[in-house]
Write a protein that holds these residues in place. Structure first.
Motif, mmCIF file in Angstrom:
data_model
loop_
_atom_site.group_PDB
_atom_site.id
_atom_site.type_symbol
_atom_site.label_atom_id
_atom_site.label_comp_id
_atom_site.label_asym_id
_atom_site.label_seq_id
_atom_site.Cartn_x
_atom_site.Cartn_y
_atom_site.Cartn_z
ATOM 1 N N TYR A 1 -11.622 13.062 -14.093
ATOM 2 C CA TYR A 1 -12.313 13.224 -12.813
ATOM 3 C C TYR A 1 -13.754 12.748 -12.939
ATOM 4 O O TYR A 1 -14.457 13.068 -13.905
ATOM 5 N N ALA B 1 -15.976 7.434 -7.815
ATOM 6 C CA ALA B 1 -14.771 6.767 -8.303
ATOM 7 C C ALA B 1 -15.055 5.505 -9.108
ATOM 8 O O ALA B 1 -14.341 5.215 -10.081
ATOM 9 N N ALA C 1 -14.944 5.609 -12.843
ATOM 10 C CA ALA C 1 -13.696 5.994 -13.519
ATOM 11 C C ALA C 1 -13.479 5.127 -14.751
ATOM 12 O O ALA C 1 -13.791 3.921 -14.746
ATOM 13 N N TYR D 1 -6.342 4.030 -12.370
ATOM 14 C CA TYR D 1 -7.436 3.820 -11.422
ATOM 15 C C TYR D 1 -7.382 2.389 -10.885
ATOM 16 O O TYR D 1 -7.128 1.438 -11.608
ATOM 17 N N ARG E 1 -9.491 3.524 -4.636
ATOM 18 C CA ARG E 1 -8.867 4.846 -4.739
ATOM 19 C C ARG E 1 -9.955 5.886 -4.953
ATOM 20 O O ARG E 1 -10.761 5.770 -5.881
ATOM 21 N N GLN E 2 -9.952 6.872 -4.117
ATOM 22 C CA GLN E 2 -10.919 7.958 -4.249
ATOM 23 C C GLN E 2 -10.357 9.196 -3.576
ATOM 24 O O GLN E 2 -9.361 9.119 -2.842
ATOM 25 N N CYS E 3 -11.005 10.300 -3.810
ATOM 26 C CA CYS E 3 -10.493 11.583 -3.308
ATOM 27 C C CYS E 3 -10.238 11.551 -1.799
ATOM 28 O O CYS E 3 -9.238 12.102 -1.326
ATOM 29 N N CYS F 1 -6.864 10.390 -1.023
ATOM 30 C CA CYS F 1 -5.824 10.972 -1.875
ATOM 31 C C CYS F 1 -5.026 11.993 -1.058
ATOM 32 O O CYS F 1 -5.583 12.711 -0.222
ATOM 33 N N TYR G 1 -6.339 15.620 -1.242
ATOM 34 C CA TYR G 1 -7.676 15.957 -0.732
ATOM 35 C C TYR G 1 -7.538 16.739 0.561
ATOM 36 O O TYR G 1 -6.814 16.335 1.474
ATOM 37 N N TRP H 1 -12.713 10.750 -7.963
ATOM 38 C CA TRP H 1 -11.364 10.271 -8.324
ATOM 39 C C TRP H 1 -10.919 11.011 -9.582
ATOM 40 O O TRP H 1 -11.741 11.404 -10.421
ATOM 41 N N CYS H 2 -9.618 11.167 -9.700
ATOM 42 C CA CYS H 2 -9.035 11.638 -10.965
ATOM 43 C C CYS H 2 -7.661 10.984 -11.109
ATOM 44 O O CYS H 2 -7.143 10.384 -10.159
ATOM 45 N N TRP I 1 -4.582 11.108 -8.668
ATOM 46 C CA TRP I 1 -4.679 10.523 -7.330
ATOM 47 C C TRP I 1 -3.286 10.083 -6.863
ATOM 48 O O TRP I 1 -2.507 9.508 -7.623
#
Ligand code: SF4
Length: 135
Positions: A76, A80, A83, A91, A95-97, A100, A103, A127-128, A131
């Motif tokens: 995380y 993002a 990452a 990744y 792409r980001q929360c 997602c 979220y 981001w993690c 995702w």
């Protein structure tokens, strides 16, 4: 003499019938026809229990710390673009929360809840590796 002939003829005429009577008496009675039982009716399914409500996370809930053990293991990051794409090849740019599926922040929010980090908020731009594309 006539009486004897008549009796003998009657005896000969009745002889086959007596054999049939003996056969009928000795033969096995036909099995009664048993109707097949109807298939069992399945019990009605119980009503589905509603999914437990996710704990609500208020706007004042703390943000996830990138150094947190769970956060670190999932890669995380609050932004993002930071990452580690080598360590987390899942990744991809964009792409980001906020996009997602997990979220829970409102559209346009800067932070929101994520069920992975109970009781805390993640950055919308974070981001993690968990995702998942929002439908
Ligand atoms: Fe962000 Fe989704 Fe990872 Fe939660 S699961 S931290 S919303 S990318």
């Amino acid at each position: 003499m006539t009486l004897a002939i008549t009796t003998r003829r009657r005896f000969v005429a009745l002889l086959p019938l007596s054999g049939l009577a003996v056969l009928a008496a000795c033969s096995k009675a036909p099995e009664p026809v048993v109707e097949a039982a109807p298939p069992p009716v399945p019990a009605p399914m119980p009503a589905p229990t509603p999914a437990p409500a996710l704990p609500t996370v208020g706007a004042d809930a703390p943000m996830v710390d990138e150094a947190d053990a769970t956060a670190a293991s999932l890669g995380y990051v609050a932004v993002a673009t930071r990452a580690d794409a080598v360590r987390f090849p899942a990744y991809a740019a964009g792409r980001q929360c906020s996009n997602c599926a997990l979220y829970q922040g409102a559209a346009g929010s800067v932070a929101g809840a994520c069920p992975i980090f109970t009781g805390r908020r993640v950055a919308a731009e974070g981001w993690c590796s968990s995702w998942a594309k929002k439908a």
